[in-house]
Structure formats: structure tokens, C-alpha cells
Design a protein around this motif. Structure first.
Motif, PDB file in Angstrom:
ATOM      1  N   TYR A  76       0.822  -1.205   0.000  1.00 29.56           N
ATOM      2  CA  TYR A  76       0.000   0.000   0.000  1.00 29.56           C
ATOM      3  C   TYR A  76       0.859   1.260   0.000  1.00 29.56           C
ATOM      4  O   TYR A  76       0.541   2.233  -0.677  1.00 29.56           O
ATOM      5  N   ALA A  77       1.956   1.248   0.738  1.00 28.69           N
ATOM      6  CA  ALA A  77       2.867   2.396   0.722  1.00 28.69           C
ATOM      7  C   ALA A  77       3.455   2.591  -0.672  1.00 28.69           C
ATOM      8  O   ALA A  77       3.550   3.722  -1.171  1.00 28.69           O
ATOM      9  N   THR A  78       3.834   1.500  -1.321  1.00 27.39           N
ATOM     10  CA  THR A  78       4.383   1.569  -2.674  1.00 27.39           C
ATOM     11  C   THR A  78       3.341   2.068  -3.668  1.00 27.39           C
ATOM     12  O   THR A  78       3.643   2.885  -4.537  1.00 27.39           O
ATOM     13  N   GLN A  79       2.109   1.594  -3.535  1.00 26.52           N
ATOM     14  CA  GLN A  79       1.051   2.044  -4.436  1.00 26.52           C
ATOM     15  C   GLN A  79       0.812   3.543  -4.306  1.00 26.52           C
ATOM     16  O   GLN A  79       0.700   4.245  -5.314  1.00 26.52           O
ATOM     17  N   ILE A  80       0.734   4.036  -3.088  1.00 24.86           N
ATOM     18  CA  ILE A  80       0.510   5.463  -2.878  1.00 24.86           C
ATOM     19  C   ILE A  80       1.692   6.256  -3.430  1.00 24.86           C
ATOM     20  O   ILE A  80       1.511   7.289  -4.094  1.00 24.86           O
ATOM     21  N   LEU A  81       2.903   5.784  -3.204  1.00 24.35           N
ATOM     22  CA  LEU A  81       4.086   6.454  -3.739  1.00 24.35           C
ATOM     23  C   LEU A  81       4.048   6.474  -5.275  1.00 24.35           C
ATOM     24  O   LEU A  81       4.316   7.509  -5.894  1.00 24.35           O
ATOM     25  N   LEU A  82       3.700   5.349  -5.895  1.00 22.06           N
ATOM     26  CA  LEU A  82       3.614   5.301  -7.358  1.00 22.06           C
ATOM     27  C   LEU A  82       2.519   6.218  -7.900  1.00 22.06           C
ATOM     28  O   LEU A  82       2.692   6.840  -8.954  1.00 22.06           O
ATOM     29  N   LEU A  83       1.415   6.340  -7.174  1.00 23.64           N
ATOM     30  CA  LEU A  83       0.366   7.257  -7.605  1.00 23.64           C
ATOM     31  C   LEU A  83       0.854   8.706  -7.538  1.00 23.64           C
ATOM     32  O   LEU A  83       0.569   9.505  -8.429  1.00 23.64           O
ATOM     33  N   PHE A  84       1.618   9.047  -6.492  1.00 23.15           N
ATOM     34  CA  PHE A  84       2.193  10.393  -6.411  1.00 23.15           C
ATOM     35  C   PHE A  84       3.197  10.630  -7.537  1.00 23.15           C
ATOM     36  O   PHE A  84       3.242  11.711  -8.113  1.00 23.15           O
ATOM     37  N   VAL A  85       4.009   9.625  -7.853  1.00 28.06           N
ATOM     38  CA  VAL A  85       4.961   9.743  -8.959  1.00 28.06           C
ATOM     39  C   VAL A  85       4.202   9.940 -10.276  1.00 28.06           C
ATOM     40  O   VAL A  85       4.570  10.782 -11.105  1.00 28.06           O
ATOM     41  N   PHE A  86       3.136   9.193 -10.466  1.00 27.37           N
ATOM     42  CA  PHE A  86       2.314   9.330 -11.666  1.00 27.37           C
ATOM     43  C   PHE A  86       1.722  10.739 -11.743  1.00 27.37           C
ATOM     44  O   PHE A  86       1.706  11.351 -12.818  1.00 27.37           O
ATOM     45  N   LEU A  87       1.246  11.248 -10.610  1.00 20.85           N
ATOM     46  CA  LEU A  87       0.715  12.614 -10.568  1.00 20.85           C
ATOM     47  C   LEU A  87       1.783  13.636 -10.940  1.00 20.85           C
ATOM     48  O   LEU A  87       1.532  14.555 -11.728  1.00 20.85           O
ATOM     49  N   ALA A  88       2.970  13.487 -10.375  1.00 25.01           N
ATOM     50  CA  ALA A  88       4.056  14.423 -10.658  1.00 25.01           C
ATOM     51  C   ALA A  88       4.498  14.347 -12.116  1.00 25.01           C
ATOM     52  O   ALA A  88       4.804  15.366 -12.738  1.00 25.01           O
ATOM     53  N   ALA A  89       4.506  13.148 -12.672  1.00 24.32           N
ATOM     54  CA  ALA A  89       4.948  12.982 -14.058  1.00 24.32           C
ATOM     55  C   ALA A  89       3.993  13.636 -15.046  1.00 24.32           C
ATOM     56  O   ALA A  89       4.416  14.146 -16.088  1.00 24.32           O
ATOM     57  N   PHE A  90       2.717  13.647 -14.723  1.00 26.06           N
ATOM     58  CA  PHE A  90       1.726  14.206 -15.645  1.00 26.06           C
ATOM     59  C   PHE A  90       1.174  15.551 -15.155  1.00 26.06           C
ATOM     60  O   PHE A  90       0.089  15.956 -15.568  1.00 26.06           O
ATOM     61  N   LYS A  91       1.925  16.230 -14.307  1.00 23.23           N
ATOM     62  CA  LYS A  91       1.464  17.486 -13.729  1.00 23.23           C
ATOM     63  C   LYS A  91       1.221  18.562 -14.789  1.00 23.23           C
ATOM     64  O   LYS A  91       0.249  19.297 -14.715  1.00 23.23           O
ATOM     65  N   HIS A  92       2.084  18.646 -15.755  1.00 28.19           N
ATOM     66  CA  HIS A  92       1.994  19.704 -16.771  1.00 28.19           C
ATOM     67  C   HIS A  92       1.634  19.156 -18.147  1.00 28.19           C
ATOM     68  O   HIS A  92       2.024  19.727 -19.157  1.00 28.19           O
ATOM     69  N   THR A  93       0.891  18.074 -18.206  1.00 33.60           N
ATOM     70  CA  THR A  93       0.539  17.477 -19.491  1.00 33.60           C
ATOM     71  C   THR A  93      -0.533  18.295 -20.202  1.00 33.60           C
ATOM     72  O   THR A  93      -1.309  19.020 -19.577  1.00 33.60           O
ATOM     73  N   THR A  94      -0.557  18.166 -21.512  1.00 33.95           N
ATOM     74  CA  THR A  94      -1.616  18.791 -22.309  1.00 33.95           C
ATOM     75  C   THR A  94      -2.566  17.734 -22.864  1.00 33.95           C
ATOM     76  O   THR A  94      -3.499  18.066 -23.586  1.00 33.95           O
ATOM     77  N   LEU A  95      -2.327  16.473 -22.525  1.00 35.83           N
ATOM     78  CA  LEU A  95      -3.186  15.391 -23.001  1.00 35.83           C
ATOM     79  C   LEU A  95      -4.555  15.415 -22.326  1.00 35.83           C
ATOM     80  O   LEU A  95      -5.553  15.014 -22.906  1.00 35.83           O
TER      81      LEU A  95
END
Length: 137
Positions: A76-95
């Protein structure tokens, strides 16, 4: 996957998909087409991440039951961390609309956790494997 595991997976995925559909409609109205796309992508990410985590946790429970609790916490800690990483990676997307994506990701994750908790509480999972009845000593 045993039927009990599939039942828990469905009982968690269906409410999460419903929350995602509602979020897609609301995001579409508020932020337009990109908002709806962001909500759909977030819902798919939540279902994929959490479903995969549930599958891994169930396999661990069967093969290494003594590590089940520690594995669950780590997972669960890893999942939450990966979700935050996913959020950060797509923070400035135009998709898609990033805020619609972020809010749906949080709402979907909370819906999954609540639904999975409810499914586990309602399921009748044996904590101890009963002895076979044909064995006589």
C-alpha cells in the motif's frame, strides 16, 4: 485466481469504476473534454494499480503467509508512492486536464480502499485451514 479473490476484486473495481464515471461526467462539465479524459485515465490507473496490488497480495498470502501483513503495508505504501509519482509525471501534461486527473485519482483510490475494506469485512475467509475430514489418527 480463486473465486473469493475475484469476488473481492470485482467488489472493489465496480464502485471505483462508478466513482470514475461520475468524476468523468463532472470533469467533462467543469473542464470540458480534457477533463473527462483526465478522469477516465485516472480511473484506469487506479483500477490497474490497485488491482495489480491486490493480485500480488493474494499470491503472497498463499505462498508466504508469514509475510502477509508486512507485504500488505509495503504494498500500500508503494502504491501510494507510485500514484504520487504518476501525478508528478503528468502534472503539466496537455493530453488531459491535470486537476481533473488528480482529483479523480484521489477519489478513485479512496473509493477502492473503502470498497476493498467492505468486501474483506463481508467475506468469510478462514484464518486457519481446517483439517481434512478423511484423516483419522
Amino acid at each position: 485466481m480463486p473465486s473469493n479473490d475475484v469476488r473481492i476484486l470485482l467488489q472493489a473495481a465496480v464502485p471505483t469504476a462508478a466513482v470514475g464515471a461520475i468524476a468523468a461526467v463532472v470533469s467533462g462539465v467543469v473542464a470540458g473534454g480534457k477533463g473527462a479524459v483526465g478522469a477516465v485515465v485516472a480511473t484506469l490507473v487506479v483500477i490497474l494499480f490497485m488491482g495489480l496490488g491486490l493480485y500480488i497480495l493474494q499470491r503472497t498470502a498463499k505462498s508466504l503467509p508469514h509475510l502477509f501483513q508486512a507485504m500488505g503495508l509495503m504494498l500500500y505504501a508503494t502504491q501510494i508512492l507510485l500514484l504520487f509519482v504518476f501525478l508528478a509525471a503528468f502534472k503539466h501534461t496537455t493530453l488531459f486536464h491535470p486537476r481533473a486527473f488528480a482529483f479523480t485519482l484521489v477519489a478513485g483510490t479512496l473509493a477502492w480502499i473503502a470498497a476493498q475494506t467492505r468486501a474483506h469485512m463481508k467475506s468469510k475467509i478462514l484464518y486457519v485451514e481446517p483439517e481434512k475430514s478423511g484423516h483419522s489418527s
